[in-house]
Design a protein around this motif. Structure first.
Motif, PDB file in Angstrom:
ATOM      1  N   GLN A 560      -3.433  33.826  27.167  1.00  8.40           N
ATOM      2  CA  GLN A 560      -4.316  34.307  28.235  1.00  8.40           C
ATOM      3  C   GLN A 560      -3.677  35.449  29.030  1.00  8.40           C
ATOM      4  N   GLY A 561      -3.056  36.362  28.313  1.00  7.22           N
ATOM      5  CA  GLY A 561      -2.519  37.559  28.953  1.00  7.22           C
ATOM      6  C   GLY A 561      -1.246  37.351  29.722  1.00  7.22           C
ATOM      7  N   SER A 562      -0.547  36.239  29.488  1.00  2.00           N
ATOM      8  CA  SER A 562       0.678  35.969  30.239  1.00  2.00           C
ATOM      9  C   SER A 562       1.753  35.411  29.320  1.00  2.00           C
ATOM     10  N   VAL A 563       2.995  35.593  29.755  1.00  2.00           N
ATOM     11  CA  VAL A 563       4.143  34.947  29.148  1.00  2.00           C
ATOM     12  C   VAL A 563       4.399  33.669  29.938  1.00  2.00           C
ATOM     13  N   VAL A 564       4.177  32.519  29.299  1.00  2.00           N
ATOM     14  CA  VAL A 564       4.307  31.223  29.961  1.00  2.00           C
ATOM     15  C   VAL A 564       5.646  30.615  29.565  1.00  2.00           C
ATOM     16  N   LEU A 565       6.452  30.235  30.567  1.00  2.00           N
ATOM     17  CA  LEU A 565       7.771  29.662  30.304  1.00  2.00           C
ATOM     18  C   LEU A 565       7.628  28.296  29.659  1.00  2.00           C
ATOM     19  N   ARG A 566       8.336  28.106  28.549  1.00  2.00           N
ATOM     20  CA  ARG A 566       8.335  26.803  27.890  1.00  2.00           C
ATOM     21  C   ARG A 566       9.407  25.888  28.452  1.00  2.00           C
ATOM     22  N   GLN A 567      10.427  26.457  29.064  1.00  2.00           N
ATOM     23  CA  GLN A 567      11.503  25.693  29.695  1.00  2.00           C
ATOM     24  C   GLN A 567      11.778  26.302  31.057  1.00  2.00           C
ATOM     25  N   PRO A 568      12.173  25.466  32.048  1.00  2.00           N
ATOM     26  CA  PRO A 568      12.485  26.034  33.361  1.00  2.00           C
ATOM     27  C   PRO A 568      13.569  27.106  33.266  1.00  2.00           C
ATOM     28  N   LEU A 569      13.393  28.123  34.045  1.00  2.00           N
ATOM     29  CA  LEU A 569      14.321  29.239  34.079  1.00  2.00           C
ATOM     30  C   LEU A 569      15.311  29.013  35.222  1.00  2.00           C
ATOM     31  N   THR A 570      16.595  29.023  34.899  1.00  2.00           N
ATOM     32  CA  THR A 570      17.632  28.811  35.910  1.00  2.00           C
ATOM     33  C   THR A 570      18.303  30.135  36.222  1.00  2.00           C
ATOM     34  N   VAL A 571      18.280  30.489  37.512  1.00  2.00           N
ATOM     35  CA  VAL A 571      18.864  31.752  37.958  1.00  2.00           C
ATOM     36  C   VAL A 571      19.991  31.436  38.923  1.00  2.00           C
ATOM     37  N   GLU A 572      21.195  31.904  38.602  1.00  2.00           N
ATOM     38  CA  GLU A 572      22.332  31.747  39.498  1.00  2.00           C
ATOM     39  C   GLU A 572      22.301  32.864  40.536  1.00  2.00           C
ATOM     40  N   ALA A 573      22.539  32.510  41.817  1.00  2.00           N
ATOM     41  CA  ALA A 573      22.473  33.482  42.904  1.00  2.00           C
ATOM     42  C   ALA A 573      23.506  33.122  43.953  1.00  2.00           C
ATOM     43  N   PRO A 574      23.809  34.076  44.871  1.00  2.00           N
ATOM     44  CA  PRO A 574      24.800  33.778  45.922  1.00  2.00           C
ATOM     45  C   PRO A 574      24.432  32.577  46.767  1.00  2.00           C
ATOM     46  N   PHE A 575      23.149  32.267  46.932  1.00  2.00           N
ATOM     47  CA  PHE A 575      22.773  31.111  47.752  1.00  2.00           C
ATOM     48  C   PHE A 575      22.924  29.806  46.994  1.00  2.00           C
ATOM     49  N   GLY A 576      23.169  29.894  45.663  1.00  2.00           N
ATOM     50  CA  GLY A 576      23.264  28.696  44.847  1.00  2.00           C
ATOM     51  C   GLY A 576      22.588  28.924  43.514  1.00  2.00           C
ATOM     52  N   ALA A 577      21.368  28.417  43.359  1.00  2.00           N
ATOM     53  CA  ALA A 577      20.624  28.579  42.116  1.00  2.00           C
ATOM     54  C   ALA A 577      19.148  28.359  42.394  1.00  2.00           C
ATOM     55  N   ALA A 578      18.318  28.842  41.417  1.00  2.00           N
ATOM     56  CA  ALA A 578      16.878  28.611  41.489  1.00  2.00           C
ATOM     57  C   ALA A 578      16.410  28.143  40.125  1.00  2.00           C
ATOM     58  N   ARG A 579      15.614  27.104  40.104  1.00  2.00           N
ATOM     59  CA  ARG A 579      14.995  26.612  38.871  1.00  2.00           C
ATOM     60  C   ARG A 579      13.492  26.870  38.984  1.00  2.00           C
ATOM     61  N   LEU A 580      12.977  27.693  38.033  1.00  2.00           N
ATOM     62  CA  LEU A 580      11.594  28.171  38.139  1.00  2.00           C
ATOM     63  C   LEU A 580      10.818  27.877  36.874  1.00  2.00           C
ATOM     64  N   ASP A 581       9.536  27.641  37.060  1.00  2.00           N
ATOM     65  CA  ASP A 581       8.603  27.461  35.950  1.00  2.00           C
ATOM     66  C   ASP A 581       7.368  28.292  36.274  1.00  2.00           C
ATOM     67  N   GLY A 582       6.489  28.500  35.245  1.00  2.00           N
ATOM     68  CA  GLY A 582       5.273  29.256  35.511  1.00  2.00           C
ATOM     69  C   GLY A 582       5.053  30.351  34.491  1.00  2.00           C
ATOM     70  N   ARG A 583       4.539  31.497  34.937  1.00  2.00           N
ATOM     71  CA  ARG A 583       4.158  32.551  34.008  1.00  2.00           C
ATOM     72  C   ARG A 583       4.445  33.933  34.581  1.00  2.00           C
ATOM     73  N   ILE A 584       4.650  34.874  33.669  1.00  2.00           N
ATOM     74  CA  ILE A 584       4.806  36.297  33.988  1.00  2.00           C
ATOM     75  C   ILE A 584       3.725  37.035  33.219  1.00  2.00           C
ATOM     76  N   GLY A 585       2.833  37.701  33.941  1.00  2.00           N
ATOM     77  CA  GLY A 585       1.716  38.372  33.292  1.00  2.00           C
ATOM     78  C   GLY A 585       2.159  39.566  32.467  1.00  2.00           C
ATOM     79  N   LEU A 586       1.392  39.868  31.407  1.00  2.00           N
ATOM     80  CA  LEU A 586       1.668  41.072  30.642  1.00  2.00           C
ATOM     81  C   LEU A 586       1.476  42.326  31.481  1.00  2.00           C
TER      82      LEU A 586
END
Length: 677
Positions: A560-586
């Motif tokens: 449906q016009g989007s890139v849908v995450l199949r697994q949570p995305l973990t991003v390391e950052a100075p504040f700690g980390a972020a675990r994200l799910d969802g979609r990124i549109g084309l």
């Protein structure tokens, strides 16, 4: 003197005899029934033509004369076409010149034709929806028949040849192939010995010259002889000068007439019969000033070697050597082969530059679809041709450009079968890395082509790619991974609505340049601290504008016009980390949600309170890659900070009370001696 007188007498007698014979001939001719003679000639010509061709031949009228030369003029001659089609041949006048002596000798009962001239003939070559031409069945049912007409010369004056190619829906696409045709055929009995043709091919003036000689000693060129397989040996030349490509119409491959906007073609070729009896044409073709839709003039040339077995024309085969095409957006050379039945093509194309935008702009305009108000990517005529054609070949280009995108060192092997174009092998350099697209395919049969993309990326500079595509650099890093996707159409709207598939991408040394997640989290934390009654918290100890992503692994599916995450995305950052799910549109829109994991060091730095462990609070990211919008739950963070502050206060109070109790006991011991203290 006597000898001179005798010679003069002989001359006078000879003249007298000739005059007498001439007078007698005139008298005899005057006495012949011209009407009966005309009927005999017409019957022989019309019946002979009908017998030879296997088609009905009719005429509107005829008139004959015996003086000053014996001839019969047949008016309105027509050779019937197939059922439901116009006549195959129409001739305004067929002038039949007769031999005088057989007429005199037989008092008009015998006729012998010397020459035939066709004045303003019109020939219509028609290909039906099934692909058969209206001349393929000529004389098949009467292969043993042979007209009783012999002549020494056949001439055509001011003729026309039309080509009509009918589509599947019955609509016709017509192009005048030859006009102003003047032809002269020399006959040896019933065999053709010499053919000369001058005509205008896609030109206002005569620009086509054909001169062919037939070896009648080694086989005749009559109809019966040809049908028996005794095809004559031939040699000669064909020359074409400055034919207008636009006016070639149905002569060029299907759909190309809607591509061309200008240009001329010239050919010089030799024709000969090979030792195996096949006819061979060898020559050079030149293209000049070729303009395609939206393109600038291009120049080209090629060497052509074509062969055909006259007993089996479907075995036609052509080889192209030293082909080249030069113009804005395209510089290529190559070679190839073509066989007519089955229709098969091989090719090898290579060069320093290929601009796909120029090529796509030159593609035939598709037929407009009434249901959706849009145009097909590939017109129906071209689709039918592709479905009946198999092709295989290689392409090698130093640069391939499509808009802002650029491939380098492209090498691919492609195959076309049943309307499906597939990359059997294909790879190229792409923005400092490499892309491998082996297995990618496009089905050109449907009105909206269906495609399958199989691509492997290796260390592609994502910043350089997005900069060329959209003019900005929301991400920095190197992409490695694979994409397997399917979809339909070439327009972005069609791609977005139809794309599906999956993939795994790894981003190395990644950086988000359009926003600092730490700054956004710190701002939200400041709001939360104020809610918790700690308005003096420090929230300015983070950088602004960028987020170091490090190494990311993104597993996704496309729908449906989007890139849908199949697994949570973990991003390391100075504040700690972020675990994200969802979609990124084309279209680069963001719809991500998850949790932010705030480290104790980060909390202690901005709040002066050090929790016993990380704090998790809800986090969402919207907007787009160019302008991300970060939202953190201030209420949840305030509650977590309050609980942390209470636990920290209780711990401090407990520690303080314990220390005070111990000090009191020690002081009491000093005042009152207690054993053991």
């Amino acid at each position: 003197m006597r000898r001179a007188v005798s010679a003069a007498r002989i001359a006078l007698v000879s003249v007298a005899v000739v005059l007498a014979l001439a007078i007698a001939s005139v008298v005899v001719l005057a006495s012949i029934d011209q009407r009966a003679l005309t009927e005999r000639v017409v019957d022989r010509v019309v019946a002979g033509a009908s017998e030879s061709l296997g088609r009905e031949v009719t005429f509107e009228g005829a008139r004959g004369r015996l003086l000053p030369d014996a001839r019969v003029t047949i008016e309105g001659l027509r050779v019937a076409g197939r059922a439901g089609e116009p006549p195959l041949v129409e001739v305004d006048e067929l002038q039949v010149q007769l031999r005088t002596w057989p007429i005199l000798r037989s008092l008009g009962r015998e006729v012998a034709i010397r020459e035939v001239a066709a004045v303003r003939p019109s020939v219509q070559l028609i290909r039906d929806a099934e692909g058969s031409w209206n001349v393929e069945d000529l004389a098949r049912e009467r292969a043993g028949a042979e007209a009783e007409v012999t002549l020494a010369r056949l001439e055509t004056v001011d003729g026309t040849v039309s080509v009509i190619d009918r589509g599947a829906q019955g609509a016709s696409e017509t192009a005048v192939a030859l006009t102003d045709v003047d032809a002269e055929a020399e006959m040896h009995g019933r065999a053709l010995s010499r053919l000369r043709v001058r005509a205008a091919l896609a030109s206002r003036a005569q620009n086509l010259d054909v001169d062919l000689a037939f070896d009648v000693a080694r086989g005749g060129a009559g109809v019966a002889h040809a049908l028996e397989g005794g095809f004559p040996r031939v040699r000669g030349t064909i020359a074409l000068r400055d034919a207008d490509l636009v006016r070639l119409g149905g002569v060029v491959p299907a759909g190309m007439s809607r591509v061309l906007r200008g240009g001329r073609v010239g050919v010089e070729a030799d024709v000969a019969t090979r030792d195996d009896g096949h006819y061979e044409l060898r020559g050079d073709a030149r293209l000049s000033g070729v303009r395609m839709r939206g393109g600038e003039p291009a120049e080209g040339s090629m060497r052509v070697n074509a062969r055909v077995d006259p007993a089996s024309p479907a075995t036609f085969r052509a080889e192209v050597e030293r082909a080249s095409l030069r113009g804005p957006g395209v510089e290529l050379a190559g070679s190839g082969t073509f066989t007519a039945s089955p229709r098969r093509v091989t090719f090898d194309a290579h060069g320093p530059l290929l601009d796909l935008d120029v090529l796509l702009a030159a593609m035939p305009e598709g037929a407009k679809r009434a249901d959706e108000g849009r145009r097909d990517v590939v017109p129906p005529g071209v689709r039918r041709t592709l479905e009946d054609t198999s092709a295989r070949g290689t392409v090698r280009f130093d640069r391939v450009v499509s808009g802002p995108l650029e491939l380098q060192d492209l090498a691919a092997t492609a195959r076309l079968r049943a309307g499906v174009l597939e990359l059997e092998a294909g790879e190229a350099k792409l923005y400092g890395g490499r892309v491998v697209a082996s297995g990618t395919r496009v089905d050109l049969g449907p009105e909206v082509p269906a495609w399958t993309l199989r691509a492997r990326l290796e260390s592609v500079d994502v910043a350089a790619m997005t900069r060329d595509v959209s003019g900005d650099e929301p991400l920095i890093g190197a992409l490695t991974g694979r994409i397997d996707a399917t979809g339909a159409g070439a327009r972005w709207e069609d791609v977005q609505s139809s794309a599906g598939g999956s993939g795994v991408i790894e981003l190395h040394d990644g950086t988000l340049t359009t926003g600092d997640l730490s700054a956004a989290v710190a701002t939200a934390a400041g709001d939360a601290l104020r809610l918790a009654g700690r308005g003096s918290a420090r929230v300015d100890a983070v950088r602004e504008g960028r987020t170091d992503l490090g190494a990311l692994r993104i597993a996704f599916r496309i729908e449906q016009g989007s890139v849908v995450l199949r697994q949570p995305l973990t991003v390391e950052a100075p504040f700690g980390a972020a675990r994200l799910d969802g979609r990124i549109g084309l279209d680069r829109s963001l719809e991500l949600s998850g949790t932010a994991v705030l480290s104790p060091d980060f909390i202690d730095e901005i709040a002066g309170v050090r929790p016993a462990g990380p704090i998790e609070v809800p986090l969402s990211i919207g907007g787009s890659l160019s302008e991300p919008e970060v939202s953190l739950s201030s209420e949840a963070l305030a509650s977590a900070l309050s609980e942390t502050a209470l636990r920290e206060g209780a711990r401090v109070l407990e520690q303080e009370l314990g220390e005070r109790a111990g000090e009191g006991l020690r002081d009491l011991g000093r005042r009152i001696p207690i054993p053991g203290l």
